[in-house]
Design an enzyme around this catalytic site. Structure first.
Site, PDB file in Angstrom:
ATOM      1  N   GLU A 186      -4.714  13.738  -7.398  1.00 20.86           N
ATOM      2  CA  GLU A 186      -5.117  14.613  -6.295  1.00 20.86           C
ATOM      3  C   GLU A 186      -6.600  14.959  -6.308  1.00 20.86           C
ATOM      4  O   GLU A 186      -7.240  15.088  -5.270  1.00 20.86           O
ATOM      5  CB  GLU A 186      -4.308  15.923  -6.321  1.00 20.86           C
ATOM      6  CG  GLU A 186      -2.872  15.789  -5.851  1.00 20.86           C
ATOM      7  CD  GLU A 186      -1.896  15.392  -6.955  1.00 20.86           C
ATOM      8  OE1 GLU A 186      -2.345  14.861  -7.990  1.00 20.86           O
ATOM      9  OE2 GLU A 186      -0.684  15.615  -6.777  1.00 20.86           O
TER      10      GLU A 186
ATOM     11  N   GLU B 156       4.999  14.932  -9.172  1.00 24.58           N
ATOM     12  CA  GLU B 156       5.403  16.345  -9.130  1.00 24.58           C
ATOM     13  C   GLU B 156       6.899  16.476  -8.805  1.00 24.58           C
ATOM     14  O   GLU B 156       7.589  17.325  -9.349  1.00 24.58           O
ATOM     15  CB  GLU B 156       4.555  17.100  -8.104  1.00 24.58           C
ATOM     16  CG  GLU B 156       3.096  17.178  -8.534  1.00 24.58           C
ATOM     17  CD  GLU B 156       2.223  17.884  -7.521  1.00 24.58           C
ATOM     18  OE1 GLU B 156       1.969  17.282  -6.464  1.00 24.58           O
ATOM     19  OE2 GLU B 156       1.815  19.027  -7.770  1.00 24.58           O
TER      20      GLU B 156
HETATM   21  C1  LIG Z   1       0.848  19.852  -1.351  1.00 24.89           C
HETATM   22  C2  LIG Z   1      -0.276  18.897  -1.425  1.00 24.89           C
HETATM   23  C3  LIG Z   1      -0.108  18.020  -2.561  1.00 24.89           C
HETATM   24  C4  LIG Z   1      -0.552  16.779  -2.527  1.00 24.89           C
HETATM   25  C5  LIG Z   1      -0.205  15.945  -3.582  1.00 24.89           C
HETATM   26  C6  LIG Z   1      -0.389  14.454  -3.293  1.00 24.89           C
HETATM   27  O1  LIG Z   1       0.524  13.759  -3.518  1.00 24.89           O
HETATM   28  S1  LIG Z   1      -1.841  13.860  -2.692  1.00 24.89           S
HETATM   29  C7  LIG Z   1      -1.573  12.103  -2.737  1.00 24.89           C
HETATM   30  C8  LIG Z   1      -1.609  11.609  -4.113  1.00 24.89           C
HETATM   31  N1  LIG Z   1      -1.382  10.199  -4.157  1.00 24.89           N
HETATM   32  C9  LIG Z   1      -2.365   9.334  -4.272  1.00 24.89           C
HETATM   33  O2  LIG Z   1      -3.528   9.681  -4.360  1.00 24.89           O
HETATM   34  C10 LIG Z   1      -1.977   7.879  -4.294  1.00 24.89           C
HETATM   35  C11 LIG Z   1      -2.795   7.126  -3.313  1.00 24.89           C
HETATM   36  N2  LIG Z   1      -2.426   5.738  -3.265  1.00 24.89           N
HETATM   37  C12 LIG Z   1      -2.813   4.860  -4.198  1.00 24.89           C
HETATM   38  O3  LIG Z   1      -3.451   5.154  -5.171  1.00 24.89           O
HETATM   39  C13 LIG Z   1      -2.461   3.433  -3.940  1.00 24.89           C
HETATM   40  O4  LIG Z   1      -2.285   3.266  -2.567  1.00 24.89           O
HETATM   41  C14 LIG Z   1      -1.178   2.965  -4.676  1.00 24.89           C
HETATM   42  C15 LIG Z   1      -0.024   3.880  -4.411  1.00 24.89           C
HETATM   43  C16 LIG Z   1      -1.467   2.881  -6.179  1.00 24.89           C
HETATM   44  C17 LIG Z   1      -0.796   1.553  -4.168  1.00 24.89           C
HETATM   45  O5  LIG Z   1      -1.904   0.687  -4.323  1.00 24.89           O
HETATM   46  P1  LIG Z   1      -1.897  -0.766  -3.655  1.00 24.89           P
HETATM   47  O6  LIG Z   1      -3.191  -1.393  -4.054  1.00 24.89           O
HETATM   48  O7  LIG Z   1      -0.639  -1.448  -3.958  1.00 24.89           O
HETATM   49  O8  LIG Z   1      -1.887  -0.544  -2.094  1.00 24.89           O
HETATM   50  P2  LIG Z   1      -2.944   0.178  -1.159  1.00 24.89           P
HETATM   51  O9  LIG Z   1      -3.766   1.147  -1.898  1.00 24.89           O
HETATM   52  O10 LIG Z   1      -3.667  -0.852  -0.390  1.00 24.89           O
HETATM   53  O11 LIG Z   1      -2.002   1.010  -0.194  1.00 24.89           O
HETATM   54  C18 LIG Z   1      -1.097   0.337   0.693  1.00 24.89           C
HETATM   55  C19 LIG Z   1      -1.023   1.142   1.967  1.00 24.89           C
HETATM   56  O12 LIG Z   1      -0.415   2.403   1.699  1.00 24.89           O
HETATM   57  C20 LIG Z   1      -1.243   3.456   2.132  1.00 24.89           C
HETATM   58  N3  LIG Z   1      -1.064   4.589   1.225  1.00 24.89           N
HETATM   59  C21 LIG Z   1      -1.099   4.553  -0.096  1.00 24.89           C
HETATM   60  N4  LIG Z   1      -0.839   5.761  -0.603  1.00 24.89           N
HETATM   61  C22 LIG Z   1      -0.620   6.577   0.438  1.00 24.89           C
HETATM   62  C23 LIG Z   1      -0.288   7.939   0.567  1.00 24.89           C
HETATM   63  N5  LIG Z   1      -0.117   8.722  -0.487  1.00 24.89           N
HETATM   64  N6  LIG Z   1      -0.163   8.447   1.797  1.00 24.89           N
HETATM   65  C24 LIG Z   1      -0.317   7.671   2.884  1.00 24.89           C
HETATM   66  N7  LIG Z   1      -0.617   6.345   2.840  1.00 24.89           N
HETATM   67  C25 LIG Z   1      -0.758   5.823   1.619  1.00 24.89           C
HETATM   68  C26 LIG Z   1      -2.652   2.871   2.083  1.00 24.89           C
HETATM   69  O13 LIG Z   1      -3.515   3.557   2.909  1.00 24.89           O
HETATM   70  C27 LIG Z   1      -2.405   1.456   2.563  1.00 24.89           C
HETATM   71  O14 LIG Z   1      -2.250   1.522   3.943  1.00 24.89           O
HETATM   72  P3  LIG Z   1      -2.817   0.397   4.880  1.00 24.89           P
HETATM   73  O15 LIG Z   1      -2.520   0.834   6.255  1.00 24.89           O
HETATM   74  O16 LIG Z   1      -2.137  -0.875   4.481  1.00 24.89           O
HETATM   75  O17 LIG Z   1      -4.281   0.307   4.621  1.00 24.89           O
END
Ligand SMILES: CC/C=C/CC(=O)SCCNC(=O)CCNC(=O)[C@H](O)C(C)(C)COP(=O)(O)OP(=O)(O)OC[C@H]1O[C@@H](n2cnc3c(N)ncnc32)[C@H](O)[C@@H]1OP(=O)(O)O
Length: 711
Positions: free
Chosen positions: A123, A103
């Site tokens: 989302e 976005e």
């Molecule tokens: C106004 C409201 C609007 C909201 C809009 C949004 O943006 S909602 C969020 C949308 N984003 C997502 O859904 C993405 C979520 N993340 C992923 O799909 C994956 O994590 C990734 C980015 C593709 C990376 O994958 P990968 O396999 O490389 O790693 P992990 O999944 O294991 O993630 C690593 C750690 O990062 C944490 N994490 C990932 N994304 C987020 C996030 N958006 N916010 C916070 N934390 C995030 C994940 O939890 C892992 O953390 P650990 O502590 O290591 O477990």
């Protein structure tokens, strides 16, 4: 945060910095606001590039912040302000641009991406919609039809897909320079563009709404996504944004969004496994497997062979029955080819060799036994394996509930024995239960967990108890469903209530699909039914329903025989229709046992099935067979069709209220004192006694209670 630097010349570079995925936390948003201001004020800067640190543009809004109060600059005005500036701003996308990350990129005037970058608006999978303008800008850029598909499914694609939709200006192997200055920005502000719609827009929206309602079974977010896109198609941008905000607020405050966000994190928590011995993911080394064998090429074995081969592992597939081997050597390569095609792999990476000789597994590093679910047969296979395999070979069993320790006991290295419980079809289903026995070594567990991950599975480490976690909890659920039939319900009534809750299939439809003989055989082995067992409704000191045994005795084994709890068009038929035979059978059964059918409310059906299952979940936690509630919830979401928007059984218990679950279990146990599964677990009582802490705190509580011997 976000850093600011001036590239040689007139380009300002803003770098998002929030490892590991540069999520848009309050600090990052503040950083963007500040650095954009700085670029605007600097007269030497004529254009701005936004990128992310460490090869990742941005993983979206910081999901962890959703649980607390909103701090820092909000996303919507921040992105709007970027779009409005009069210096060109480009998003340089490497790694991922997801959710709020995409976005943000849509608010920029230009987007370029590395050819391997992944983009999407996931989302909906978190119970939300793209609420930072994504639902209004994306359709204006790529058209309503493509946007509907992307936003309602949350699917992610690589940059070549988005280049073809003109979302990207450049898709290249390297992001070295961006030349964007000197052009008018008017046409680059997506909020000012009309939304390209097909001529039959109303019909498209109606059809999509019907489709998402069918697919999402009670989930709110997909429906809200369609509503937001309806607004994009029909309203000016500002009004569309108001609609987006209202819908997002409703979703944000729904229990479903909390459940889906919990499910996101529990999927990741289970990867950080730990055993009661103290061994864990960060202190146990895994072996990398390149050669494996599968013993037994029935349905499960075939799926496991395909799953391994897709991972690039060479597989020796062994089946001692010639007919079965001949069939498998035809079917398995075709399955592999099909699955490789579905995953867009040009050629399946692993090589499979078929054999009828157990001796041929002598060179592999890991064996997965997938023979018939019979302890004596499995013991025989393990005795043989331990004599033919090289010392150090990991020996795994795909048993769905038999004692791993008994198998380990007949081998030379019990530490190298673990369970790898796949779910059918094994090359498709995401769940893998990795079962550790008291003697399983950390290395064996780590290897099986890592292998599961390589196969794209959600691997969950569980303790060795009958049925492990998933099937152990299924038992009281099935039992209640059978009791409900005895008391007056029909299979359709029970299934409808469970499907209304969100299960893709109710318990009876699911049993017909799996085959009713599976449970029948297990009950026979447990001495609960079969020749010589008296046909009473109390067996082994507790209430027992012989209904499913009698259905099997009538030759009705489910879909495979064309008859079970339902009738089908023929053997192998898929469409379940109610069967008059079942109603007559149930009436006769009740008459024989002096039972008077009563009308049973949907609430009672739901409570008795789900709360009995949840209660067993508490017993499992209490017995330390699962490390935490997240493990149980991931198992149920990924292996048993538990609706993701209800988080999982343990999360659901927290949402209903532990006090309420306890009170209802007490009520049902009072009415059915001969059903031990309805007796509330000690852990549930203890949690209620300390004020029902949130599910995220249970693990800590359980560990403390264990230290103080309260459990
Ligand atoms: C106004 C409201 C609007 C909201 C809009 C949004 O943006 S909602 C969020 C949308 N984003 C997502 O859904 C993405 C979520 N993340 C992923 O799909 C994956 O994590 C990734 C980015 C593709 C990376 O994958 P990968 O396999 O490389 O790693 P992990 O999944 O294991 O993630 C690593 C750690 O990062 C944490 N994490 C990932 N994304 C987020 C996030 N958006 N916010 C916070 N934390 C995030 C994940 O939890 C892992 O953390 P650990 O502590 O290591 O477990």
């Amino acid at each position: 945060m976000a850093t600011y630097s001036r590239l040689p010349g007139s380009v300002a570079l803003i770098t998002l910095q929030n490892p590991p995925v540069n999520a848009l936390s309050a600090a990052v948003r503040q950083g963007i606001v500040d650095t954009v201001q700085r670029a605007l004020k600097d007269p030497k800067v004529t254009s701005v590039v936004i990128c992310g640190q460490n090869g990742k543009f941005c993983g979206g809004a910081d999901i962890r912040e959703f649980a607390g109060p909103m701090l820092g600059p909000p996303l919507v005005p921040m992105i709007h302000a970027i779009e409005a500036v009069d210096k060109p701003v480009a998003a340089a996308i490497e790694g991922v641009a997801l959710g709020g990350g995409l976005e943000l990129a849509l608010g920029c005037h230009y987007r370029i991406a590395h050819s391997k970058a992944l983009l999407g608006l996931p989302e909906v999978t978190l119970g939300l919609l793209p609420g930072a303008g994504g639902s209004q800008r994306l359709p204006r850029l790529i058209g309503l039809t493509a946007a509907l598909d992307l936003i309602t499914t949350g699917r992610q694609h690589d940059s070549s897909f988005f280049s073809s939709l003109h979302l990207l200006c450049v898709c290249s192997q390297s992001i070295s320079s961006v030349c964007v200055s000197g052009q008018s920005l008017d046409s680059r502000r997506l909020s000012t563009l009309p939304c390209p719609c097909p001529p039959d827009v109303d019909s498209l929206l109606d059809k999509t709404m019907v489709k998402v309602r069918q697919r999402s079974r009670g989930a709110l977010a997909p429906v809200a996504c369609v509503q937001a896109l309806m607004a994009a198609a029909s309203l000016p941008y500002t009004q569309g944004m108001e609609k987006e905000r209202d819908l997002l607020t409703t979703l944000f405050n729904s229990g479903q969004a909390r459940a889906l966000q919990y499910a996101f994190f529990s999927q990741r928590v289970v990867g950080k496994w730990s055993l009661p011995s103290g061994a864990s993911w960060d202190n146990s080394a895994a072996r990398t497997i390149s050669k494996a064998a599968v013993i037994g090429l029935g349905t499960m074995g075939r799926g496991i062979v395909v799953a391994l081969a897709l991972t690039g592992i060479s597989v020796v597939a062994v089946e001692t029955q010639e007919k079965q081997l001949a069939e498998a050597s035809q079917v398995v390569p075709a399955m592999l080819q099909r699955e490789a095609g579905r995953r867009s792999l040009a050629t399946p990476p692993g090589v499979i060799s078929f054999s009828s000789n157990l001796q041929d597994v002598c060179e592999v590093e890991l064996v997965i036994e997938a023979v018939f679910e019979d302890m004596s047969l499995k013991l025989q296979v393990f005795r043989h394996l331990t004599s033919v395999c090289r010392p150090g070979t990991l020996l795994c069993s795909n048993t769905s509930g038999l004692d791993i320790d008994r198998l380990a006991a007949v081998t030379q290295s019990p530490g190298l024995v673990v369970g790898m419980h796949f779910f059918a079809p094994a090359h498709v289903m995401k769940l893998l239960e990795v079962v550790y026995g008291p003697r399983s070594s950390p290395e064996a567990v780590a290897t099986a967990m890592q292998l599961g991950k390589r196969m794209g599975k959600v691997s969950v480490a569980v303790g060795n108890c009958p049925g492990f976690v998933g099937n152990r909890m299924l038992k009281p659920y099935l039992e209640q469903a059978n009791f409900l039939l005895e008391e007056g319900a029909t299979p359709q009534q029970v299934d409808e209530v469970l499907e209304e809750f969100g299960f893709p299939m109710g318990v009876f439809r699911m049993s017909d699909l799996s085959g009713l003989d599976v449970g029948w055989r297990i009950r026979k082995e447990a001495g609960l039914t079969g020749p010589g067992v008296e046909s009473t409704r109390t067996r082994q000191g507790r209430r027992y329903s012989p209904l499913p045994d009698q259905v099997c005795e009538a030759g009705r084994l489910g879909q495979k025989t064309g008859r079970g709890w339902y009738q089908y068009d023929g053997p192998g038929g898929r469409v379940a229709r109610s069967d008059h035979w079942v109603n007559i059978f149930l009436e006769a059964y009740r008459a024989e046992h002096g039972l008077v059918a009563r009308s049973i409310a949907p609430e009672e059906i739901l409570e008795r099935c789900l709360y009995a299952l949840i209660n067993e979940g508490f017993n499992i936690l209490q017995d330390a067979m699962a490390a935490g509630p997240e493990d149980i919830d991931a198992i149920y979401v990924f292996g048993y069709g538990w609706p993701r928007h209800h988080g999982g059984p343990m999360f659901h218990a927290g949402q209903v209220g532990l006090g309420r679950i306890l009170e209802r279990l007490q009520h049902h146990h009072h009415n059915h004192p001969d059903v031990p599964h309805l007796k509330p677990s000690t852990l549930l009582r203890r949690l209620v006694a300390v004020g029902s802490p949130p599910v995220q705190k249970w693990r800590e509580f359980i560990n403390k209670e264990r230290v103080h011997s309260q459990l």
